[in-house]
Design a protein around this motif. Structure first.
Motif, PDB file in Angstrom:
ATOM      1  N   ASP A   1     -11.712 -75.163   1.799  1.00  0.00           N
ATOM      2  CA  ASP A   1     -13.060 -75.880   1.195  1.00  0.00           C
ATOM      3  C   ASP A   1     -14.225 -75.611   2.287  1.00  0.00           C
ATOM      4  O   ASP A   1     -13.647 -75.903   3.421  1.00  0.00           O
ATOM      5  N   PRO A   2     -15.404 -75.575   1.737  1.00  0.00           N
ATOM      6  CA  PRO A   2     -16.290 -75.716   2.720  1.00  0.00           C
ATOM      7  C   PRO A   2     -16.988 -77.195   3.102  1.00  0.00           C
ATOM      8  O   PRO A   2     -16.955 -78.061   2.195  1.00  0.00           O
ATOM      9  N   GLY A   3     -17.815 -77.158   4.078  1.00  0.00           N
ATOM     10  CA  GLY A   3     -18.408 -78.429   4.595  1.00  0.00           C
ATOM     11  C   GLY A   3     -19.683 -77.908   5.408  1.00  0.00           C
ATOM     12  O   GLY A   3     -19.684 -76.847   5.930  1.00  0.00           O
ATOM     13  N   ALA A   4     -20.530 -78.799   5.317  1.00  0.00           N
ATOM     14  CA  ALA A   4     -21.950 -78.542   5.944  1.00  0.00           C
ATOM     15  C   ALA A   4     -22.646 -79.755   6.177  1.00  0.00           C
ATOM     16  O   ALA A   4     -22.610 -80.884   5.722  1.00  0.00           O
ATOM     17  N   SER A   5     -23.530 -79.894   7.408  1.00  0.00           N
ATOM     18  CA  SER A   5     -24.541 -81.039   7.593  1.00  0.00           C
ATOM     19  C   SER A   5     -25.496 -80.376   8.119  1.00  0.00           C
ATOM     20  O   SER A   5     -25.500 -79.587   9.040  1.00  0.00           O
ATOM     21  N   VAL A   6     -26.750 -81.063   8.122  1.00  0.00           N
ATOM     22  CA  VAL A   6     -27.884 -81.131   8.727  1.00  0.00           C
ATOM     23  C   VAL A   6     -28.575 -82.396   9.094  1.00  0.00           C
ATOM     24  O   VAL A   6     -28.414 -83.190   8.491  1.00  0.00           O
TER      25      VAL A   6
ATOM     26  N   GLU B   1     -19.154 -82.552   2.292  1.00  0.00           N
ATOM     27  CA  GLU B   1     -17.729 -82.369   2.537  1.00  0.00           C
ATOM     28  C   GLU B   1     -16.942 -82.089   1.272  1.00  0.00           C
ATOM     29  O   GLU B   1     -16.994 -82.866   0.448  1.00  0.00           O
ATOM     30  N   GLN B   2     -15.980 -80.940   0.976  1.00  0.00           N
ATOM     31  CA  GLN B   2     -15.218 -80.697  -0.090  1.00  0.00           C
ATOM     32  C   GLN B   2     -13.892 -80.593   0.597  1.00  0.00           C
ATOM     33  O   GLN B   2     -13.401 -79.919   1.808  1.00  0.00           O
ATOM     34  N   LEU B   3     -12.742 -81.009  -0.016  1.00  0.00           N
ATOM     35  CA  LEU B   3     -11.353 -81.003   0.410  1.00  0.00           C
ATOM     36  C   LEU B   3     -10.408 -80.906  -0.727  1.00  0.00           C
ATOM     37  O   LEU B   3     -10.596 -82.160  -1.257  1.00  0.00           O
ATOM     38  N   THR B   4      -9.625 -80.132  -0.953  1.00  0.00           N
ATOM     39  CA  THR B   4      -8.391 -79.953  -1.858  1.00  0.00           C
ATOM     40  C   THR B   4      -7.353 -80.872  -1.099  1.00  0.00           C
ATOM     41  O   THR B   4      -6.923 -80.123  -0.119  1.00  0.00           O
TER      42      THR B   4
ATOM     43  N   ALA C   1     -21.315 -76.376   9.991  1.00  0.00           N
ATOM     44  CA  ALA C   1     -20.608 -75.600   9.057  1.00  0.00           C
ATOM     45  C   ALA C   1     -19.229 -75.685   9.335  1.00  0.00           C
ATOM     46  O   ALA C   1     -18.801 -75.667  10.690  1.00  0.00           O
ATOM     47  N   GLU C   2     -18.302 -76.030   8.417  1.00  0.00           N
ATOM     48  CA  GLU C   2     -16.881 -75.832   8.646  1.00  0.00           C
ATOM     49  C   GLU C   2     -15.946 -75.484   7.363  1.00  0.00           C
ATOM     50  O   GLU C   2     -16.502 -75.565   6.428  1.00  0.00           O
ATOM     51  N   LEU C   3     -14.854 -75.105   7.707  1.00  0.00           N
ATOM     52  CA  LEU C   3     -13.906 -74.989   6.644  1.00  0.00           C
ATOM     53  C   LEU C   3     -12.950 -75.713   6.625  1.00  0.00           C
ATOM     54  O   LEU C   3     -12.314 -76.081   7.859  1.00  0.00           O
TER      55      LEU C   3
END
Length: 878
Positions: free
Chosen positions: A201-206, A226-229, A189-191
């Motif tokens: 914005d959040p991001g995650a992977s599995v 992935e989300q990014l403004t 997970a990341e910000l």
């Protein structure tokens, strides 16, 4: 080169049925193997150093000229974007349009002249930008780096690798479940945040992988979000510069050069990218294997593009330009005469591109032979489903005119004086308007609604056969056949108001925004936009959507931008591997036949044209071991690359009164090139190497848009049948040459430090039909990369620097010369526990800008700021 128009269509389905039948037998198939799979020793990869060792071994043991990037572990690709990682490879530069890399340039050729494959196969690709050309470039924005295990860049071709690249072929590889430990599970997970905006914005992977106890069957599933403004801020000259007044010695008038329009643009997008993979692998015996892959990539990019415009020569009247400096080319003052101030927000709220890939492959290893094959299909669609542009201009009590023909959108202002300096990053001073007050701007009209949709479908089927030989020289013979069917289409619509709407309810801009425009054309930093009118995009979209739903807009097909290109391709190849004392390599021949049907429109009529052409593509790769540590390489080949889809559309836009027309050209020939390489590599430790290589390419059929006289029905003032017409269209009438030098150095010290660096020199130019020489767009003469890393059991850190010299790019309406560009990235990973990592990464830490200049007058054209990007992440592997 052969060209006819009456050849029967190639039958793709017949071969597909035959190959499908072969899958039922025990002698089957795998995806088209690459040389690296058979000739590269396997290394268990963990950590930066081991990742570099694996990448170095890909290069060392390949027969051709290959560079590679290997993920150090699951979900740990060395950069946030595949394109960001590719820029670390010698001979590769990247194109950034909105902060992230969206295209790569390899060895002095345009991005569309390189190929990007997924596990050796073509991926259907579209783009979201509705105003750009339809190229063959794979958009790197579409693909997340989370699920990619490695990237190989083939700079010299081999007969079994799919054709179509002048610069190089990039092959992206993904993981298989039988290659991983059973019950592998990785979550992260990341910000993320861009320095241009406040949003986090959040991001995650599995990724999960399972296989049974006897390791005969396995399933792998992966998903990332992935989300990014993000976006960009731009100060620009729209439409370039022109001479307001010519020099006149009699009157003492200097030549006065000025800009037609200046823009202060803030592009803000809410990006979302998802990637999904599902892979099943079945190996019932040691000799037989089947792999079924499904991939889904999706990229959403809804955005608002705010542009604050100053227009200095619009409409009737004489615009007064005052010189300040040398001939007015350094600084100019524009005073009222229909000089206008305009606020133009463009809202695109349904911007998307996605791709699906379904691929079935198999392989059977017999006694001294191997049979493999693959069938698959890839589909993609993209574009802007709903976009709207509107105009707001200042209402003036002194000369503001409703319905003035000088400003056809219904309103004009004579109070728009301004002063600007274009010798460096723009500085603009408004002389007669306080543009920070949004209440002074009245809505004039929704300019238009646009819809541009692209679709691309690719189907393929292939069979390959390999025989091991006992000879002293030739060790294996490989042969294969491949059918590839491609269907690309673009459909465009304009939805224009039935009549000028004039002032809308609450038409004052302050009622649709936060009321203040500030930071525009910043004088402090030159390129920074600190703020802009925060248009209430939801409210505005509801309003204009309601207008459309109420029937006040008429949908009109934009036939000039609507077309399709279908291609049926058959390729047959044969390749022989050879080796002896201190040497190895391969020699091969690939024959490719292409049947191409283009459809387009002109004057409401449908035009279509079918052409076919064939290419014979020989290649040879040779490696000689001067010692255990030193390898001498040489390679020669012929390559080809097909023309862009936009250039292939038929039909003409005819201006009969002037006897002229413009259009595409379905008769364009493919680019063709003869190329050669020679290089030397020195591997002085298990994790260290130095190399030098020289390459050359001689390119034919370079496309230029030129004017020629043709016989066109209805063209000319007399409208006579088959009248002579001056037709401007792309033509295969140019030549090109590329000569280059690549230097690389990689070394890992025993104390945990290491360095990876490379330098590339490229002399790349094209020769126009008139004989003049031009730089190839997108190509820098010099580029340099350096990465310094340190790792131990607790941390892994990396500092990466990238620099390229000036290059020709594309501005708002014409070619521009971009100044040299540098970028600094960094990352640090803390190994908090055995399987737990915490990471911090920064991209473009110093917030470098792209600075470009007009090619005619050397004045500032664009200053583009992408901002810095930061990522804080955590990952755990079970």
């Amino acid at each position: 080169m052969k060209s006819t128009n009456n050849k029967a269509p190639l039958k793709l389905s017949t071969l597909a049925i035959c190959i499908s039948a072969l899958y039922i037998t025990p002698m089957t198939f795998a995806a088209n193997e690459t040389q690296a799979e058979s000739d590269i020793e396997t290394i268990e990869v963990r950590g930066i150093r081991r990742s570099l060792e694996a990448s170095m071994n890909t290069k060392r043991f390949a027969d051709g000229v290959v560079d590679a990037i290997t993920a150090e572990d699951i979900g740990k690709f060395p950069d946030k974007n595949i394109g960001d990682a590719l820029q670390r490879i010698s001979g590769v530069t990247v194109d950034r349009q909105y902060g992230e890399v969206n295209g790569v340039t390899i060895r002095g050729t345009a991005p569309e002249q390189s190929r990007v494959l997924l596990n050796g196969q073509t991926v259907a690709s579209t783009s979201w930008y509705d105003l750009g050309p339809a190229t063959r470039t794979f958009n790197m924005e579409l693909l997340s780096a989370e699920q990619v295990s490695g990237v190989a860049v083939y700079k010299t071709p081999e007969a079994n690798i799919e054709e179509g690249a002048l610069g190089g072929t990039v092959n992206l590889t993904t993981r298989k479940p039988l290659d991983l430990d059973s019950n592998t599970l990785m979550v992260s997970a990341e910000l993320a945040q861009s320095s241009l905006y406040d949003e986090t914005d959040p991001g995650a992977s599995v990724l999960a992988s399972w296989k049974n106890d006897d390791e005969k069957f396995g399933i792998l599933a992966a998903y990332s979000y992935e989300q990014l403004t993000s976006g960009r801020h731009v100060l620009e000259s729209i439409g370039g510069y022109y001479e307001y007044f010519a020099a006149d010695q009699a009157t003492g008038q200097d030549s006065t050069v000025g800009a037609w329009s200046l823009g202060s643009q803030a592009f803000k997008s809410e990006r979302e990218r998802t990637s999904a993979q599902l892979t099943a692998q079945f190996a019932p015996t040691d000799n037989l294997e089947f792999v079924l892959d499904y991939f889904r990539f999706e990229f959403d990019n809804p955005h608002v593009n705010h542009n604050f415009l100053t227009v200095g020569a619009r409409g009737a009247g004489s615009t007064n330009v005052t010189n300040n400096g040398l001939g007015g080319t350094e600084r100019a003052t524009i005073t009222p005469a229909y000089a206008s101030i305009i606020y133009n927000p463009v809202v695109r709220n349904a911007v998307n591109m996605k791709a699906d890939v379904l691929n079935l492959s198999g392989k059977y290893q017999g006694d001294g032979f191997e049979v493999s094959g693959v069938i698959g299909k890839s589909t993609s669609d993209g574009g802007t489903q709903f976009g709207a542009s509107s105009w707001w201009i200042p209402a003036s009590d002194e000369g503001g005119k409703i319905g003035d023909p000088a400003f056809p959108n219904g309103q004009n202002s004579t109070d728009g004086g301004f002063t600007y300096d274009a010798t460096g990053p723009y500085q603009v001073w408004l002389t007669s308007l306080d543009a920070t007050d949004a209440s002074k701007f009245k809505h004039a009209q929704e300019a238009n609604f646009d819809t541009t949709v692209q679709e691309h479908n690719v189907s393929y089927a292939q069979a390959d056969l390999k025989f091991e030989l006992d000879g002293d020289t030739f060790t294996a013979i490989k042969a294969g056949i491949k059918f590839n069917s491609s269907e690309f289409s673009r459909v465009a619509f304009n939805r224009n108001p039935d009549e000028v709407l004039g002032f809308v309810p609450d038409g004052n801009l302050a009622n649709w925004s936060d009321g203040v425009l500030s930071g525009l054309h910043s004088q402090s930093a030159g390129h920074t936009l600190n703020a802009y009118a925060s248009l209430d995009t939801n409210k505005w979209w509801d309003f204009i959507s309601g207008k459309y739903a109420a029937g006040e807009l008429t949908e009109v097909a934009n036939l000039g931008n609507t077309f399709s290109v279908d291609e049926d391709i058959i390729a047959i190849y044969a390749k022989a591997d050879f080796s002896g004392e201190n040497y190895r390599g391969n020699v091969g021949l690939r024959y490719v036949e292409t049947e191409q049907t283009s459809r387009g429109y002109a004057g409401g009529a449908v035009y279509n044209k079918t052409v076919d052409y064939s290419n014979l593509l020989p290649s040879v790769n040779f490696a000689y071991d001067l010692s255990d540590e030193i390898i001498l390489r040489a390679a020669a080949s012929q390559v080809m690359s097909r023309a862009n889809y936009s250039d292939l559309k038929p039909g003409l836009a005819i201006n009969a009164n002037f006897g002229s027309a413009t259009g595409g050209n379905p008769d364009l020939k493919p680019y063709e090139a003869n190329q050669a390489d020679i290089g030397i590599e020195y591997y002085f430790t298990e994790a260290s190497m130095a190399s030098a290589g020289f390459f050359t390419k001689q390119i034919d059929n370079v496309v230029f848009s030129t004017e020629g006289v043709e016989f066109v029905d209805g063209c000319g003032a007399s409208a006579d049948l088959y009248d002579k017409c001056r037709v401007t269209r792309p033509r295969s009438n140019g030549k090109g040459s590329v000569n280059g030098l690549e230097l690389q150095l990689q070394h890992s010290f025993d104390n945990g430090f290491g360095v990876v660096t490379n330098y590339t020199y490229v002399d790349s130019e094209t020769t126009t039909p008139s004989g003049s020489k031009e730089m190839v767009p997108g190509v820098s003469e010099n580029s340099f990369n350096a990465s310094l890393f340190f790792e131990n059991d607790i941390i892994s850190t990396r500092l990466a620097y990238n620099w390229r010299s000036e290059w020709i790019g594309v501005g708002a309406a014409q070619a521009v010369k971009n100044d040299d560009y540098q970028q600094l990235d960094a990352s640090i990973i803390w190994h908090a526990m055995e399987n737990l990592d915490v990471s911090l990464e920064g991209v473009n830490l110093t917030n470098e800008v792209v600075q470009s200049y007009d090619t005619n007058f050397a004045l500032t054209q664009n200053t583009i700021e992408f901002g810095s990007r930061y990522y804080l992440g955590v990952s755990y592997k079970f």
